[in-house]
Design a protein around this motif. Structure first.
Motif, PDB file in Angstrom:
ATOM      1  N   ASP A   1      59.398 -73.826 -29.391  1.00  0.00           N
ATOM      2  CA  ASP A   1      60.260 -72.427 -29.445  1.00  0.00           C
ATOM      3  C   ASP A   1      61.725 -72.319 -29.339  1.00  0.00           C
ATOM      4  OD1 ASP A   1      58.960 -73.221 -26.920  1.00  0.00           O
ATOM      5  OD2 ASP A   1      60.517 -71.793 -26.069  1.00  0.00           O
TER       6      ASP A   1
ATOM      7  N   LEU B   1      56.374 -69.438 -25.473  1.00  0.00           N
ATOM      8  CA  LEU B   1      57.286 -68.098 -25.265  1.00  0.00           C
ATOM      9  C   LEU B   1      57.314 -67.538 -26.866  1.00  0.00           C
ATOM     10  CD1 LEU B   1      58.781 -65.802 -23.861  1.00  0.00           C
ATOM     11  CD2 LEU B   1      60.898 -67.049 -24.134  1.00  0.00           C
ATOM     12  N   THR B   2      56.620 -66.477 -26.986  1.00  0.00           N
ATOM     13  CA  THR B   2      56.641 -65.943 -28.384  1.00  0.00           C
ATOM     14  C   THR B   2      56.839 -64.316 -28.326  1.00  0.00           C
ATOM     15  OG1 THR B   2      54.317 -65.337 -28.473  1.00  0.00           O
ATOM     16  CG2 THR B   2      54.872 -67.638 -29.322  1.00  0.00           C
TER      17      THR B   2
ATOM     18  N   SER C   1      53.882 -63.125 -26.135  1.00  0.00           N
ATOM     19  CA  SER C   1      53.787 -63.558 -24.896  1.00  0.00           C
ATOM     20  C   SER C   1      55.138 -62.875 -23.902  1.00  0.00           C
ATOM     21  CB  SER C   1      53.669 -65.068 -24.613  1.00  0.00           C
ATOM     22  OG  SER C   1      54.875 -65.867 -25.086  1.00  0.00           O
ATOM     23  N   LYS C   2      56.072 -62.520 -24.769  1.00  0.00           N
ATOM     24  CA  LYS C   2      57.181 -62.324 -23.635  1.00  0.00           C
ATOM     25  C   LYS C   2      56.828 -61.178 -23.064  1.00  0.00           C
ATOM     26  CE  LYS C   2      62.067 -60.643 -24.027  1.00  0.00           C
ATOM     27  NZ  LYS C   2      62.590 -61.830 -23.231  1.00  0.00           N
ATOM     28  N   ASN C   3      57.160 -61.093 -21.730  1.00  0.00           N
ATOM     29  CA  ASN C   3      56.895 -60.218 -20.458  1.00  0.00           C
ATOM     30  C   ASN C   3      55.430 -59.901 -20.492  1.00  0.00           C
ATOM     31  OD1 ASN C   3      59.554 -59.927 -19.695  1.00  0.00           O
ATOM     32  ND2 ASN C   3      59.992 -58.250 -20.915  1.00  0.00           N
TER      33      ASN C   3
ATOM     34  N   GLY D   1      60.385 -66.020 -19.076  1.00  0.00           N
ATOM     35  CA  GLY D   1      60.167 -64.753 -20.184  1.00  0.00           C
ATOM     36  C   GLY D   1      59.101 -64.340 -20.272  1.00  0.00           C
ATOM     37  N   ILE D   2      57.941 -65.346 -20.107  1.00  0.00           N
ATOM     38  CA  ILE D   2      56.455 -64.794 -20.129  1.00  0.00           C
ATOM     39  C   ILE D   2      56.228 -63.883 -18.977  1.00  0.00           C
ATOM     40  CG2 ILE D   2      54.111 -65.508 -20.161  1.00  0.00           C
ATOM     41  CD1 ILE D   2      55.049 -68.098 -21.283  1.00  0.00           C
TER      42      ILE D   2
ATOM     43  N   ASP E   1      57.908 -61.175 -16.485  1.00  0.00           N
ATOM     44  CA  ASP E   1      59.111 -60.110 -16.397  1.00  0.00           C
ATOM     45  C   ASP E   1      59.403 -60.249 -14.801  1.00  0.00           C
ATOM     46  OD1 ASP E   1      60.651 -57.792 -15.798  1.00  0.00           O
ATOM     47  OD2 ASP E   1      59.276 -56.469 -16.680  1.00  0.00           O
TER      48      ASP E   1
ATOM     49  N   LEU F   1      63.726 -67.061 -17.104  1.00  0.00           N
ATOM     50  CA  LEU F   1      64.380 -66.586 -18.474  1.00  0.00           C
ATOM     51  C   LEU F   1      65.777 -67.267 -18.713  1.00  0.00           C
ATOM     52  CD1 LEU F   1      64.075 -64.256 -20.453  1.00  0.00           C
ATOM     53  CD2 LEU F   1      65.170 -62.842 -19.088  1.00  0.00           C
TER      54      LEU F   1
END
Length: 307
Positions: free
Chosen positions: A80, A206-207, A210-212, A235-236, A238, A260
């Motif tokens: 990523d 992390l994409t 998938s973020k948060n 980042g996945i 929150d 993050l």
């Protein structure tokens, strides 16, 4: 051929640097971790034919400024941090081997699971403050484990969990019934796992999707006795929502390997007593460092021997 080693971890390994130097005498390294900005990376890479890249972000701006580059060999397993589209557009080769650190990360995942559920992190912190408080938590044996993602690391986690006779629920983009039978898992929805799992473990890249992925709504849907483990990417989860969930007892605790921003300076999060945390060292075992490094070198050898 000139090789630039961006990764400080690779650069500090005597064994790996000896092996690399034997194959490519003309090289430079980053053992002192001095590459802090995009300009630093560009200056370091501009005269290189190939590079060994760790977690550093390599984007289109960097690649466009380094036209001499022919190959990036990834020291690690996640992709990523690399602009794969830009690499493809420029005809830049990717050297990458999946699974080289899967056992190392899986062992850390299991360690975090045990530390959380058996209350080891809180008991240790209290005893170091000279407080003798006996609370042994719950046993891992027989619990329901929810895995998000089912790649090499998650599969190894399932193998390590085998003696604990856990029920394993997996939320994954694709379903392979043959694999489900082989590993003894059950595919489940996100909602089912949130409602039933005693421990949730994240094994996703992390994409944007998938973020948060885990935020306020997800923590409210989890059992109050449940734990969440992230040995994947920051980042996945929150982190602001996690702080609230840990402070209010929305969930019992968490184990974080990835943040993050790394190195993290969110001491408000780090200092929470029901959080166990490590500085992204899951893939950093001696065995994993060498396995990933030798794979990197082989990719470079293979590529340049064919030129």
């Amino acid at each position: 051929m000139k090789i630039a080693v961006i990764s400080p971890l690779f650069s500090r390994s005597i064994e790996l640097m000896k092996e690399l130097t034997t194959a490519f005498p003309d090289l430079k390294h980053n053992a002192d971790n001095l590459l802090k900005t995009k300009a630093d990376l560009i200056a370091f890479l501009q005269d290189a034919d190939g590079a060994i890249v760790g977690r550093e972000e390599i984007d289109d701006e960097i690649l466009s400024a380094c036209p001499k580059l022919k190959i990036l060999s990834r020291y690690g397993v996640g992709l990523d941090n690399l602009d794969l589209e830009s690499m493809k557009k420029r005809g830049l080769q990717l050297g990458w081997s999946g699974g080289t650190n899967s056992n190392s990360v899986a062992e850390i995942t299991l360690s975090l699971m045990l530390s959380c559920i058996r209350n080891l992190h809180i008991a240790t912190a209290l005893l170091k403050q000279h407080v003798w408080k006996v609370n042994g938590g719950s046993e891992l044996t027989g619990k329901t484990i929810g895995l998000f993602g089912f790649g090499n690391i998650a599969k190894r986690v399932v193998e390590l969990l085998s003696p604990f006779h856990c029920k394993i629920l997996v939320c994954n983009r694709t379903h392979d019934e043959a694999e489900a039978k082989k590993y003894g898992i059950t595919y489940a929805s996100k909602e089912q796992i949130l409602a039933e799992a005693d421990i949730i473990s994240i094994h996703l890249p992390l994409t944007p999707e998938s973020k948060n992925l885990f935020s306020t709504e997800e923590f409210k849907a989890m059992k109050k006795s449940a734990f969440i483990i992230n040995t994947a990417r920051g980042g996945i989860i929150d982190e602001e929502a996690l702080k609230i969930a840990l402070k209010t007892g929305e969930i019992a605790g968490a184990g974080l390997e990835a943040f993050l921003v790394e190195p993290t300076q969110d001491w408000e999060l780090i200092d929470l007593p029901n959080l166990i945390c490590t500085p992204h060292l899951g893939g950093n075992s001696k065995e994993s460092i060498l396995a990933m490094g030798y794979a990197c070198i082989e990719h470079l050898k293979t590529f340049f021997s064919s030129q």
